[in-house]
Design a protein around this motif. Structure first.
Motif, PDB file in Angstrom:
ATOM      1  N   PHE A 130      -6.564  -6.831  -0.548  1.00 33.01           N
ATOM      2  CA  PHE A 130      -5.945  -7.581  -1.582  1.00 33.01           C
ATOM      3  C   PHE A 130      -4.737  -6.633  -2.230  1.00 33.01           C
ATOM      4  O   PHE A 130      -5.096  -5.293  -1.959  1.00 33.01           O
ATOM      5  CB  PHE A 130      -6.856  -8.344  -2.648  1.00 33.01           C
ATOM      6  CG  PHE A 130      -7.499  -7.183  -3.656  1.00 33.01           C
ATOM      7  CD1 PHE A 130      -6.963  -6.771  -4.675  1.00 33.01           C
ATOM      8  CD2 PHE A 130      -8.775  -6.740  -2.956  1.00 33.01           C
ATOM      9  CE1 PHE A 130      -7.634  -5.925  -5.283  1.00 33.01           C
ATOM     10  CE2 PHE A 130      -9.562  -5.618  -3.582  1.00 33.01           C
ATOM     11  CZ  PHE A 130      -8.919  -5.223  -4.954  1.00 33.01           C
ATOM     12  N   ASN A 131      -3.750  -7.059  -2.890  1.00 32.92           N
ATOM     13  CA  ASN A 131      -2.710  -6.347  -3.553  1.00 32.92           C
ATOM     14  C   ASN A 131      -2.748  -6.562  -5.146  1.00 32.92           C
ATOM     15  O   ASN A 131      -3.374  -7.622  -5.501  1.00 32.92           O
ATOM     16  CB  ASN A 131      -1.537  -6.513  -3.134  1.00 32.92           C
ATOM     17  CG  ASN A 131      -1.136  -6.337  -1.533  1.00 32.92           C
ATOM     18  OD1 ASN A 131      -1.841  -5.440  -0.990  1.00 32.92           O
ATOM     19  ND2 ASN A 131      -0.147  -7.121  -0.925  1.00 32.92           N
ATOM     20  N   VAL A 132      -2.632  -5.439  -5.827  1.00 34.12           N
ATOM     21  CA  VAL A 132      -2.338  -5.584  -7.176  1.00 34.12           C
ATOM     22  C   VAL A 132      -1.123  -4.994  -7.718  1.00 34.12           C
ATOM     23  O   VAL A 132      -0.357  -4.521  -7.059  1.00 34.12           O
ATOM     24  CB  VAL A 132      -3.446  -4.869  -8.222  1.00 34.12           C
ATOM     25  CG1 VAL A 132      -4.825  -5.417  -7.973  1.00 34.12           C
ATOM     26  CG2 VAL A 132      -3.222  -3.678  -7.648  1.00 34.12           C
ATOM     27  N   GLN A 158       7.152  -4.071  -9.969  1.00 31.05           N
ATOM     28  CA  GLN A 158       7.533  -4.864  -8.635  1.00 31.05           C
ATOM     29  C   GLN A 158       6.422  -4.111  -7.501  1.00 31.05           C
ATOM     30  O   GLN A 158       6.713  -4.598  -6.334  1.00 31.05           O
ATOM     31  CB  GLN A 158       8.698  -5.045  -8.397  1.00 31.05           C
ATOM     32  CG  GLN A 158       9.566  -6.230  -9.252  1.00 31.05           C
ATOM     33  CD  GLN A 158      10.062  -5.451 -10.450  1.00 31.05           C
ATOM     34  OE1 GLN A 158      10.674  -4.458 -10.442  1.00 31.05           O
ATOM     35  NE2 GLN A 158       9.884  -6.176 -11.449  1.00 31.05           N
ATOM     36  N   THR A 159       5.850  -3.313  -7.951  1.00 29.69           N
ATOM     37  CA  THR A 159       5.206  -2.234  -6.880  1.00 29.69           C
ATOM     38  C   THR A 159       3.691  -3.057  -6.418  1.00 29.69           C
ATOM     39  O   THR A 159       2.897  -3.321  -7.379  1.00 29.69           O
ATOM     40  CB  THR A 159       4.913  -0.925  -7.201  1.00 29.69           C
ATOM     41  OG1 THR A 159       6.282  -0.296  -7.381  1.00 29.69           O
ATOM     42  CG2 THR A 159       4.123  -0.097  -6.175  1.00 29.69           C
ATOM     43  N   GLU A 160       3.739  -3.512  -5.025  1.00 31.04           N
ATOM     44  CA  GLU A 160       2.445  -3.971  -4.791  1.00 31.04           C
ATOM     45  C   GLU A 160       1.415  -2.641  -4.099  1.00 31.04           C
ATOM     46  O   GLU A 160       1.921  -2.179  -3.370  1.00 31.04           O
ATOM     47  CB  GLU A 160       2.540  -5.075  -3.697  1.00 31.04           C
ATOM     48  CG  GLU A 160       3.300  -6.416  -3.868  1.00 31.04           C
ATOM     49  CD  GLU A 160       3.267  -7.473  -3.083  1.00 31.04           C
ATOM     50  OE1 GLU A 160       2.916  -7.033  -1.885  1.00 31.04           O
ATOM     51  OE2 GLU A 160       3.452  -8.648  -3.167  1.00 31.04           O
ATOM     52  N   ILE A 161       0.265  -2.531  -4.851  1.00 31.50           N
ATOM     53  CA  ILE A 161      -0.594  -1.681  -4.537  1.00 31.50           C
ATOM     54  C   ILE A 161      -1.854  -2.312  -3.589  1.00 31.50           C
ATOM     55  O   ILE A 161      -2.411  -3.167  -3.813  1.00 31.50           O
ATOM     56  CB  ILE A 161      -1.202  -1.054  -5.616  1.00 31.50           C
ATOM     57  CG1 ILE A 161       0.088  -0.321  -6.535  1.00 31.50           C
ATOM     58  CG2 ILE A 161      -2.125   0.157  -5.137  1.00 31.50           C
ATOM     59  CD1 ILE A 161      -0.805   0.088  -7.846  1.00 31.50           C
ATOM     60  N   SER A 162      -2.020  -1.935  -2.457  1.00 27.27           N
ATOM     61  CA  SER A 162      -2.860  -2.625  -1.458  1.00 27.27           C
ATOM     62  C   SER A 162      -4.322  -1.742  -1.590  1.00 27.27           C
ATOM     63  O   SER A 162      -4.157  -0.541  -1.513  1.00 27.27           O
ATOM     64  CB  SER A 162      -2.363  -2.440  -0.106  1.00 27.27           C
ATOM     65  OG  SER A 162      -1.056  -3.091  -0.119  1.00 27.27           O
ATOM     66  N   PHE A 163      -5.214  -2.691  -1.517  1.00 25.11           N
ATOM     67  CA  PHE A 163      -6.501  -1.929  -1.279  1.00 25.11           C
ATOM     68  C   PHE A 163      -7.239  -2.636  -0.132  1.00 25.11           C
ATOM     69  O   PHE A 163      -7.162  -3.624  -0.053  1.00 25.11           O
ATOM     70  CB  PHE A 163      -7.261  -2.070  -2.503  1.00 25.11           C
ATOM     71  CG  PHE A 163      -6.950  -1.576  -3.904  1.00 25.11           C
ATOM     72  CD1 PHE A 163      -6.875  -0.138  -3.976  1.00 25.11           C
ATOM     73  CD2 PHE A 163      -6.407  -2.141  -4.864  1.00 25.11           C
ATOM     74  CE1 PHE A 163      -6.491   0.369  -4.937  1.00 25.11           C
ATOM     75  CE2 PHE A 163      -5.655  -1.603  -5.973  1.00 25.11           C
ATOM     76  CZ  PHE A 163      -5.703  -0.450  -6.239  1.00 25.11           C
ATOM     77  N   ASP A 164      -7.967  -1.669   0.803  1.00 26.16           N
ATOM     78  CA  ASP A 164      -8.613  -2.258   1.965  1.00 26.16           C
ATOM     79  C   ASP A 164     -10.072  -1.804   2.001  1.00 26.16           C
ATOM     80  O   ASP A 164     -10.684  -2.210   2.851  1.00 26.16           O
ATOM     81  CB  ASP A 164      -7.880  -1.982   3.186  1.00 26.16           C
ATOM     82  CG  ASP A 164      -7.735  -0.518   3.297  1.00 26.16           C
ATOM     83  OD1 ASP A 164      -8.430   0.299   2.617  1.00 26.16           O
ATOM     84  OD2 ASP A 164      -6.970  -0.156   4.440  1.00 26.16           O
ATOM     85  N   CYS A 165     -10.498  -1.200   0.833  1.00 26.73           N
ATOM     86  CA  CYS A 165     -11.820  -0.587   0.993  1.00 26.73           C
ATOM     87  C   CYS A 165     -12.380  -0.105  -0.219  1.00 26.73           C
ATOM     88  O   CYS A 165     -11.447   0.147  -1.211  1.00 26.73           O
ATOM     89  CB  CYS A 165     -12.002   0.546   1.856  1.00 26.73           C
ATOM     90  SG  CYS A 165     -11.313   2.074   1.353  1.00 26.73           S
TER      91      CYS A 165
END
Length: 290
Positions: A156-158, A268-275
């Motif tokens: 997901f992104n925040v 407007q920066t999307e920060i992605s988390f995959d773990c």
């Protein structure tokens, strides 16, 4: 027979040498491949310079969890390593904050770089700094891994939405933080619940949730699902990324000035988390999301 002397100019031709390879400069388009994600986990702990708590070695900070044999400081979190452009924008925000502070005693220490100028990873906490015993480490990690894997939570992104000041539980340090908006599928609240319930099995306090609610959740520790219910409290306003810290609490006026700063492109920066990351002692484990 006497040896005949030859001058240097009369030497025979030397054997042909292979042509020297020319050093080729990297083109702008040819970039080195990125380091594997696990590489940073191997070097996530700073070199220990003292076996005793010496605040003078850490900018005046006091250790929350003292060194005790058999105790393993533990932290559950989501890691973000800003890109070069994102890092520049964050530096700009800290510069604006420093320019608006009126209290000259309030010294902000950036969390973007180490004392040696090396970029540091940032994070969203999913637990307090807690302590596990040696005999609890492996079973806790397996429990947490099981619950994350079976949660159904996907990558997901925040997006950051505001600046704020928060303190640690001991109120010995204050942090300038980026609050983040609630992500799709309520992923942060769901991961927080997984972390809190897993740590409750080992008698550790929750992050954000009240101890009473945590005890009730701990009684359901045999369940390995973390689907949110309507009765769960929403902690979306609590999740944040720390950018800087100070030993001095900002005044109400300074808090208002810094919190009013426009985030600009950072908003407007999307920060992605995959773990999910679990740091136990000096070992970091990555628990992948789907």
């Amino acid at each position: 027979m006497a040896l005949v002397q030859y001058s240097d100019s009369e030497d025979t031709d030397p054997e042909p040498q292979p042509p020297k390879k020319k050093l080729r400069k990297d083109n702008a388009s040819e970039k080195l491949p990125p380091l594997p994600a696990a590489f940073r986990d191997l070097y996530a702990t700073n070199t220990r310079v003292s076996v005793h708590d010496d605040p003078s070695l850490h900018g005046g900070r006091k250790r929350v969890i003292p060194h005790v044999e058999g105790n393993w400081p533990t932290h559950i979190y989501l890691e973000w390593i800003p890109g070069r452009g994102e890092l520049k924008m964050l530096e700009g925000i800290l510069s604006k904050c420093n320019s608006r502070l009126e209290d000259q005693k309030l010294r902000m220490h950036s969390l973007l770089y180490s004392d040696l100028g090396v970029q540091l990873p940032l994070h969203i906490s999913l637990s307090r700094p807690v302590v596990l015993r040696t005999e609890q480490k492996e079973s806790f990690l397996e429990l947490l891994r099981h619950r994350v894997t079976n949660s159904g939570i996907q990558r997901f992104n925040v997006v950051p939405n505001s600046l704020y000041w928060v303190s640690n539980y001991e109120r010995t340090r204050w942090f300038l933080v980026l609050r983040v908006a609630r992500p799709e599928n309520n992923a942060l609240n769901r991961l927080l619940r997984i972390s809190n319930e897993s740590l409750a099995v080992y008698g550790q306090p929750p992050l954000y949730a009240s101890p009473t609610a945590q005890r009730e959740n701990g009684e359901k520790s045999e369940k390995h699902t973390s689907q949110p219910t309507k009765e769960e409290q929403d902690y979306s306003e609590c999740f944040h990324i720390s950018l800087a810290w100070s030993l001095t609490e900002p005044s109400a006026e300074d808090k208002t000035r810094t919190m009013g700063i426009d985030l600009g492109p950072v908003g407007q920066t999307e920060i992605s988390f995959d773990c999910v990351k679990a740091k136990i002692g000096n070992v970091v484990s990555s628990l992948p999301l789907k």
